[in-house]
Design a protein around this motif. Structure first.
Motif, PDB file in Angstrom:
ATOM      1  N   LEU A 169       0.850  -1.187   0.000  1.00  0.00           N
ATOM      2  CA  LEU A 169       0.000   0.000   0.000  1.00  0.00           C
ATOM      3  C   LEU A 169       0.887   1.237   0.000  1.00  0.00           C
ATOM      4  O   LEU A 169       1.908   1.279   0.686  1.00  0.00           O
ATOM      5  CB  LEU A 169      -0.901   0.035   1.240  1.00  0.00           C
ATOM      6  CG  LEU A 169      -1.767  -1.192   1.518  1.00  0.00           C
ATOM      7  CD1 LEU A 169      -2.509  -1.022   2.837  1.00  0.00           C
ATOM      8  CD2 LEU A 169      -2.741  -1.434   0.394  1.00  0.00           C
ATOM      9  N   GLY A 170       0.492   2.264  -0.755  1.00  0.00           N
ATOM     10  CA  GLY A 170       1.215   3.524  -0.755  1.00  0.00           C
ATOM     11  C   GLY A 170       2.566   3.470  -1.432  1.00  0.00           C
ATOM     12  O   GLY A 170       3.444   4.303  -1.159  1.00  0.00           O
ATOM     13  N   MET A 171       2.765   2.508  -2.342  1.00  0.00           N
ATOM     14  CA  MET A 171       4.018   2.415  -3.091  1.00  0.00           C
ATOM     15  C   MET A 171       4.019   3.427  -4.236  1.00  0.00           C
ATOM     16  O   MET A 171       3.019   4.083  -4.525  1.00  0.00           O
ATOM     17  CB  MET A 171       4.195   1.010  -3.655  1.00  0.00           C
ATOM     18  CG  MET A 171       4.216  -0.092  -2.634  1.00  0.00           C
ATOM     19  SD  MET A 171       4.484  -1.727  -3.382  1.00  0.00           S
ATOM     20  CE  MET A 171       2.982  -1.930  -4.349  1.00  0.00           C
ATOM     21  N   ALA A 172       5.161   3.531  -4.919  1.00  0.00           N
ATOM     22  CA  ALA A 172       5.271   4.296  -6.156  1.00  0.00           C
ATOM     23  C   ALA A 172       5.971   3.419  -7.185  1.00  0.00           C
ATOM     24  O   ALA A 172       6.783   2.551  -6.839  1.00  0.00           O
ATOM     25  CB  ALA A 172       6.043   5.591  -5.947  1.00  0.00           C
ATOM     26  N   SER A 173       5.652   3.631  -8.472  1.00  0.00           N
ATOM     27  CA  SER A 173       6.225   2.788  -9.521  1.00  0.00           C
ATOM     28  C   SER A 173       6.545   3.618 -10.754  1.00  0.00           C
ATOM     29  O   SER A 173       5.972   4.694 -10.968  1.00  0.00           O
ATOM     30  CB  SER A 173       5.243   1.674  -9.909  1.00  0.00           C
ATOM     31  OG  SER A 173       4.125   2.200 -10.609  1.00  0.00           O
ATOM     32  N   THR A 174       7.458   3.092 -11.572  1.00  0.00           N
ATOM     33  CA  THR A 174       7.757   3.695 -12.869  1.00  0.00           C
ATOM     34  C   THR A 174       8.514   2.687 -13.721  1.00  0.00           C
ATOM     35  O   THR A 174       9.188   1.785 -13.198  1.00  0.00           O
ATOM     36  CB  THR A 174       8.593   4.975 -12.711  1.00  0.00           C
ATOM     37  OG1 THR A 174       8.697   5.619 -13.980  1.00  0.00           O
ATOM     38  CG2 THR A 174      10.003   4.667 -12.211  1.00  0.00           C
ATOM     39  N   TRP A 175       8.360   2.822 -15.051  1.00  0.00           N
ATOM     40  CA  TRP A 175       9.186   2.037 -15.963  1.00  0.00           C
ATOM     41  C   TRP A 175      10.612   2.576 -15.909  1.00  0.00           C
ATOM     42  O   TRP A 175      10.828   3.792 -15.939  1.00  0.00           O
ATOM     43  CB  TRP A 175       8.683   2.162 -17.406  1.00  0.00           C
ATOM     44  CG  TRP A 175       7.406   1.411 -17.692  1.00  0.00           C
ATOM     45  CD1 TRP A 175       6.160   1.930 -17.801  1.00  0.00           C
ATOM     46  CD2 TRP A 175       7.279   0.010 -17.928  1.00  0.00           C
ATOM     47  NE1 TRP A 175       5.246   0.952 -18.084  1.00  0.00           N
ATOM     48  CE2 TRP A 175       5.913  -0.256 -18.172  1.00  0.00           C
ATOM     49  CE3 TRP A 175       8.185  -1.053 -17.951  1.00  0.00           C
ATOM     50  CZ2 TRP A 175       5.432  -1.522 -18.438  1.00  0.00           C
ATOM     51  CZ3 TRP A 175       7.695  -2.325 -18.213  1.00  0.00           C
ATOM     52  CH2 TRP A 175       6.343  -2.557 -18.450  1.00  0.00           C
ATOM     53  N   ILE A 176      11.609   1.681 -15.834  1.00  0.00           N
ATOM     54  CA  ILE A 176      13.005   2.117 -15.902  1.00  0.00           C
ATOM     55  C   ILE A 176      13.634   1.723 -17.234  1.00  0.00           C
ATOM     56  O   ILE A 176      14.609   2.322 -17.659  1.00  0.00           O
ATOM     57  CB  ILE A 176      13.823   1.561 -14.724  1.00  0.00           C
ATOM     58  CG1 ILE A 176      13.597   0.058 -14.528  1.00  0.00           C
ATOM     59  CG2 ILE A 176      13.488   2.310 -13.453  1.00  0.00           C
ATOM     60  CD1 ILE A 176      14.443  -0.547 -13.427  1.00  0.00           C
ATOM     61  N   ARG A 177      13.075   0.727 -17.868  1.00  0.00           N
ATOM     62  CA  ARG A 177      13.410   0.382 -19.254  1.00  0.00           C
ATOM     63  C   ARG A 177      12.403  -0.668 -19.690  1.00  0.00           C
ATOM     64  O   ARG A 177      11.578  -1.131 -18.892  1.00  0.00           O
ATOM     65  CB  ARG A 177      14.844  -0.144 -19.387  1.00  0.00           C
ATOM     66  CG  ARG A 177      15.143  -1.422 -18.613  1.00  0.00           C
ATOM     67  CD  ARG A 177      16.542  -1.947 -18.939  1.00  0.00           C
ATOM     68  NE  ARG A 177      17.544  -0.908 -18.779  1.00  0.00           N
ATOM     69  CZ  ARG A 177      18.157  -0.624 -17.641  1.00  0.00           C
ATOM     70  NH1 ARG A 177      17.844  -1.323 -16.551  1.00  0.00           N
ATOM     71  NH2 ARG A 177      19.046   0.316 -17.562  1.00  0.00           N
ATOM     72  N   THR A 178      12.436  -1.040 -20.940  1.00  0.00           N
ATOM     73  CA  THR A 178      11.485  -2.017 -21.452  1.00  0.00           C
ATOM     74  C   THR A 178      11.533  -3.304 -20.631  1.00  0.00           C
ATOM     75  O   THR A 178      12.591  -3.889 -20.421  1.00  0.00           O
ATOM     76  CB  THR A 178      11.797  -2.345 -22.926  1.00  0.00           C
ATOM     77  OG1 THR A 178      11.748  -1.131 -23.689  1.00  0.00           O
ATOM     78  CG2 THR A 178      10.772  -3.323 -23.486  1.00  0.00           C
ATOM     79  N   GLY A 179      10.386  -3.702 -20.157  1.00  0.00           N
ATOM     80  CA  GLY A 179      10.288  -4.949 -19.404  1.00  0.00           C
ATOM     81  C   GLY A 179      10.689  -4.851 -17.955  1.00  0.00           C
ATOM     82  O   GLY A 179      10.743  -5.874 -17.265  1.00  0.00           O
ATOM     83  N   GLN A 180      10.961  -3.630 -17.442  1.00  0.00           N
ATOM     84  CA  GLN A 180      11.387  -3.486 -16.052  1.00  0.00           C
ATOM     85  C   GLN A 180      10.619  -2.342 -15.383  1.00  0.00           C
ATOM     86  O   GLN A 180      10.655  -1.201 -15.853  1.00  0.00           O
ATOM     87  CB  GLN A 180      12.893  -3.210 -15.953  1.00  0.00           C
ATOM     88  CG  GLN A 180      13.759  -4.375 -16.418  1.00  0.00           C
ATOM     89  CD  GLN A 180      15.242  -4.111 -16.203  1.00  0.00           C
ATOM     90  OE1 GLN A 180      15.617  -3.106 -15.611  1.00  0.00           O
ATOM     91  NE2 GLN A 180      16.079  -5.009 -16.685  1.00  0.00           N
ATOM     92  N   VAL A 181       9.923  -2.677 -14.304  1.00  0.00           N
ATOM     93  CA  VAL A 181       9.199  -1.686 -13.510  1.00  0.00           C
ATOM     94  C   VAL A 181       9.840  -1.620 -12.128  1.00  0.00           C
ATOM     95  O   VAL A 181      10.043  -2.648 -11.480  1.00  0.00           O
ATOM     96  CB  VAL A 181       7.705  -2.055 -13.372  1.00  0.00           C
ATOM     97  CG1 VAL A 181       6.995  -1.092 -12.424  1.00  0.00           C
ATOM     98  CG2 VAL A 181       7.028  -2.051 -14.730  1.00  0.00           C
ATOM     99  N   LEU A 182      10.151  -0.392 -11.695  1.00  0.00           N
ATOM    100  CA  LEU A 182      10.760  -0.184 -10.387  1.00  0.00           C
ATOM    101  C   LEU A 182       9.672   0.185  -9.387  1.00  0.00           C
ATOM    102  O   LEU A 182       8.850   1.070  -9.635  1.00  0.00           O
ATOM    103  CB  LEU A 182      11.802   0.932 -10.465  1.00  0.00           C
ATOM    104  CG  LEU A 182      12.538   1.286  -9.160  1.00  0.00           C
ATOM    105  CD1 LEU A 182      13.376   0.118  -8.670  1.00  0.00           C
ATOM    106  CD2 LEU A 182      13.404   2.526  -9.373  1.00  0.00           C
ATOM    107  N   LEU A 183       9.645  -0.507  -8.233  1.00  0.00           N
ATOM    108  CA  LEU A 183       8.695  -0.243  -7.150  1.00  0.00           C
ATOM    109  C   LEU A 183       9.458   0.229  -5.922  1.00  0.00           C
ATOM    110  O   LEU A 183      10.443  -0.404  -5.516  1.00  0.00           O
ATOM    111  CB  LEU A 183       7.919  -1.508  -6.779  1.00  0.00           C
ATOM    112  CG  LEU A 183       6.894  -2.040  -7.772  1.00  0.00           C
ATOM    113  CD1 LEU A 183       6.376  -3.384  -7.292  1.00  0.00           C
ATOM    114  CD2 LEU A 183       5.754  -1.061  -7.928  1.00  0.00           C
ATOM    115  N   THR A 184       9.001   1.332  -5.322  1.00  0.00           N
ATOM    116  CA  THR A 184       9.681   1.859  -4.143  1.00  0.00           C
ATOM    117  C   THR A 184       8.677   2.130  -3.031  1.00  0.00           C
ATOM    118  O   THR A 184       7.506   2.420  -3.269  1.00  0.00           O
ATOM    119  CB  THR A 184      10.415   3.176  -4.472  1.00  0.00           C
ATOM    120  OG1 THR A 184       9.471   4.127  -4.978  1.00  0.00           O
ATOM    121  CG2 THR A 184      11.503   2.942  -5.506  1.00  0.00           C
TER     122      THR A 184
END
Length: 676
Positions: A355-370
């Motif tokens: 809950l309350g995470m943030a995400s973004t694509w960092i390159r094709t096929g890779q999503v970063l979750l923090t």
């Protein structure tokens, strides 16, 4: 047959006992809210062994319950002020302190309070009153003993407490008649989460006999609704586990059905409001501000969902009682214009909670979750989601520790990597640091295996005048005079309910810079969505400083000197919402999930054509998802342009006192029908 009947009676006794236990839990929560100053009640503390502090969300929930009932009681007393005699009949009163509170406030002129409940509950309450000097001293005549001829364990001139099963009309008539209830006098009938625990045939019978026996009366009921959405499922499961099934929900699932129920059972008038309508329409803004200031609070989604699943109802008999009915809020809620097409949601067999995470694509096929919180507590580990030929996988990155950070933003940067900004650990502890996150570039073969995926974290020191601390804000990359800036807008913090300021961080100079923005600024808000669009941004929705969801679409377009705000007129206007996620695909803004105050389902996906101003609401078909899909405090990412879909990550929330719900796995939404 005798054996079956015996077992049935035993089950009924067990259910009745379970229902009685809900009284004990309720009075502890009421006492907590009173102790924290949500309302004034000096008597609840005498009905609990110890006043225990509940979570802010529960305190708020019991405040709005108390406030709604108090509103109706006061209205009844006001309307009947000139009547020579008036009565309050509380069904399933439990350890309620209404009589003592009204008597202390001098509000019981020419009024008598009758309380009924299960005999065991009544005996316990009578014992508490008898043994407590404060409570006993509030009786208007000496406490009577309990001989067989007595109408109840407690009986005085203005207060009568009796043990009786309200499902038995004959017993009710006999017991209340003996206690002195005048069936012709104006009477307020109060039922707080009582009838729904009965099988529906019995609760309908109570509503019917009340209309028949009390021709000058006002029925006030507070109960649950909306059993079929995710919050409703969690709510039902909670009471089912307590052996206190909510029976009325299935036959009377919403305010319209409850209104028709009372009219069909003999009542002349009826008004039913969910608690969002009551709170925003009949509680003053000054009072709402006071409640907001009492203790740190950041559970808006759960608060509005709780309020959408409870209602306050008034039904009237006789012309005088019509004046005591609730009034409808002045502004009706907006109705969603649903497409006939529902978008299919499918779960992905990869465990992913947060809950309350943030995400973004960092390159094709890779999503970063923090960031975010997990089932084990706050401080979820940074993760990378990898999509390969065999589907999605998750890799934890314990070395990329960002500390405890919720409701922050992470924004992909044009030159690679991402920037983490804002967030909080608690509503009193904002996170002030700015962090650049970069990922190593493994070969395609190693990336497919998940080998050598490395995340590096660098604390940035930025010059200039930084924004005040915040969370629930937005951030996006914009372009000005050939340079890239991180644009930060809105949010909230420990001193401001909503922020409406704009800030620009020069990405090459790491300097907070002032850039002119013309036009009327959007209303202050948090939990909104902002996406990069044609060098500027497009903004949608959010929760205002007044606690009201917003549904506007606003562009910030580049100009020669800076930027300019422009409002986009939408046809039809999307239903206001907040805590959603949004993505731009070409000229379309795709908004998914969130929380709204409209009772017609839950938000799915709204697709907004930025160029034409047209919008279409799509519901979500979640029949293939094996758990209730709750879309707030979640992340989403737009996937393949050729076969557009949304990847849904995490989400859920604390469902009032019913427990925390976690979306268990990743899920995808097929957007092709909406993007054609």
């Amino acid at each position: 047959m005798p054996t079956t009947q015996k077992k049935k009676n035993k089950r009924e006794e067990e259910r009745d006992t379970a229902v009685q236990r809900t009284n004990d839990s309720s009075v502890v929560s009421k006492a907590s809210a009173a102790a924290q100053g949500y309302f004034k009640d000096d008597f609840l503390q005498h009905f609990v062994c110890k006043v225990s502090r509940r979570a802010p969300l529960i305190n708020r929930g019991y405040f709005i319950r108390w406030r709604a009932v108090e509103h109706c009681v006061r209205k009844f007393l006001q309307v009947t002020a000139k009547c020579p005699k008036r009565q309050i009949l509380s069904l399933g009163a439990g350890f309620d302190s209404l009589y003592f509170r009204l008597r202390a406030n001098g509000a019981l002129d020419e009024a008598v309070v009758f309380e009924v409940d299960f005999p065991d509950v009544v005996q316990r309450k009578a014992a508490l009153i008898s043994s407590n000097l404060t409570l006993r001293g509030m009786l208007d005549s000496p406490l009577q003993s309990t001989p067989a001829a007595s109408p109840g364990p407690v009986s005085s001139a203005q207060y009568h407490l009796s043990g009786v099963d309200v499902r038995d009309e004959a017993q009710v008539k006999e017991t209340l008649g003996a206690a002195g209830l005048d069936w012709t006098a104006p009477t307020l009938i109060l039922s707080e989460v009582v009838l729904t625990y009965m099988e529906t045939q019995w609760s309908d019978a109570v509503i019917s006999w009340a209309a028949k026996l009390l021709p000058q009366s006002l029925f006030v009921m507070y109960e649950q609704i909306h059993p079929h959405d995710p919050f409703g499922w969690i709510m039902q499961e909670h009471f089912l586990k307590l052996n206190s099934t909510l029976h009325a929900l299935q036959q009377y699932p919403d305010t319209t059905a409850q209104t028709n129920r009372f009219l069909d059972k003999g009542w002349e008038g009826c008004v039913c409001l969910d608690m969002n309508d009551f709170y925003l329409g009949l509680v003053t803004e000054e009072e709402r501000d006071r409640v907001q200031s009492l203790e740190p609070f950041d559970e808006y989604e759960e608060w509005h969902q709780k309020c959408s699943h409870y209602f306050i109802l008034t039904a009237s008999q006789g012309s005088l009682m019509t004046q005591a009915l609730l009034t409808h809020p002045p502004v009706p809620s907006m109705i969603p214009h649903w497409s006939s097409t529902a978008l299919i949601v499918r779960s992905i067999p990869l465990s992913m909670e947060g809950l309350g995470m943030a995400s973004t694509w960092i390159r094709t096929g890779q999503v970063l979750l923090t960031g975010g919180s997990s089932r084990g507590g706050r401080g979820a580990v940074t993760r990378v989601l990898l999509r390969g030929r065999e589907g999605w996988r998750s890799i934890s990155m314990p070395s990329a520790d960002l500390g405890v950070r919720l409701y922050h933003t992470i924004t992909s940067l044009p030159g690679g990597g991402a920037l983490v900004f804002g967030g909080r650990s608690s509503p009193l502890s904002p996170n002030m640091s700015i962090v650049r996150v970069t990922c190593a570039s493994p070969s395609p073969e190693k990336s497919e295996k998940g080998d050598e995926v490395k995340v590096c974290v660098e604390q940035l020191v930025c010059s200039g005048d930084p924004p005040p601390p915040r969370w629930r804000h937005t951030a996006a990359v914009v372009h000005h005079k050939g340079r890239d800036f991180l644009f930060v807008f809105g949010g909230k913090n420990q001193s401001e309910a909503a922020l409406g300021d704009s800030h620009f961080l020069s990405l090459d100079q790491q300097h907070w810079t002032e850039i002119p923005v013309e036009g009327p600024s959007p209303e202050a808000r948090h939990s909104h969505a902002v996406c990069s669009y044609q060098g500027g941004v497009v903004l949608f929705g959010g929760l205002s400083r007044r606690g009201v969801p917003l549904g506007d679409t606003v562009l910030m377009r580049p100009t020669d000197g800076g930027f300019r705000w422009e409002r986009v007129a939408m046809t039809p206007p999307p239903v206001p919402r907040y805590s959603h996620r949004a993505h731009v695909s070409g000229e379309k803004l795709v908004v998914v999930g969130g929380v709204w105050l409209h009772p017609d389902g839950v938000p799915g996906v709204v697709v907004i054509d930025i160029a034409t101003g047209c919008s279409v609401e799509y519901s979500l078909d979640t029949t293939s998802v094996p758990w209730p899909l709750m879309l707030h405090s979640f992340c989403s990412e737009l996937t393949d342009p050729d076969q557009p879909a949304l990847l849904l990550i995490g989400g859920g929330g604390n469902c009032f006192s019913f427990g925390t719900h976690w979306n268990q796995e990743l899920a995808t939404v097929d957007l092709r029908p909406a993007m054609a």
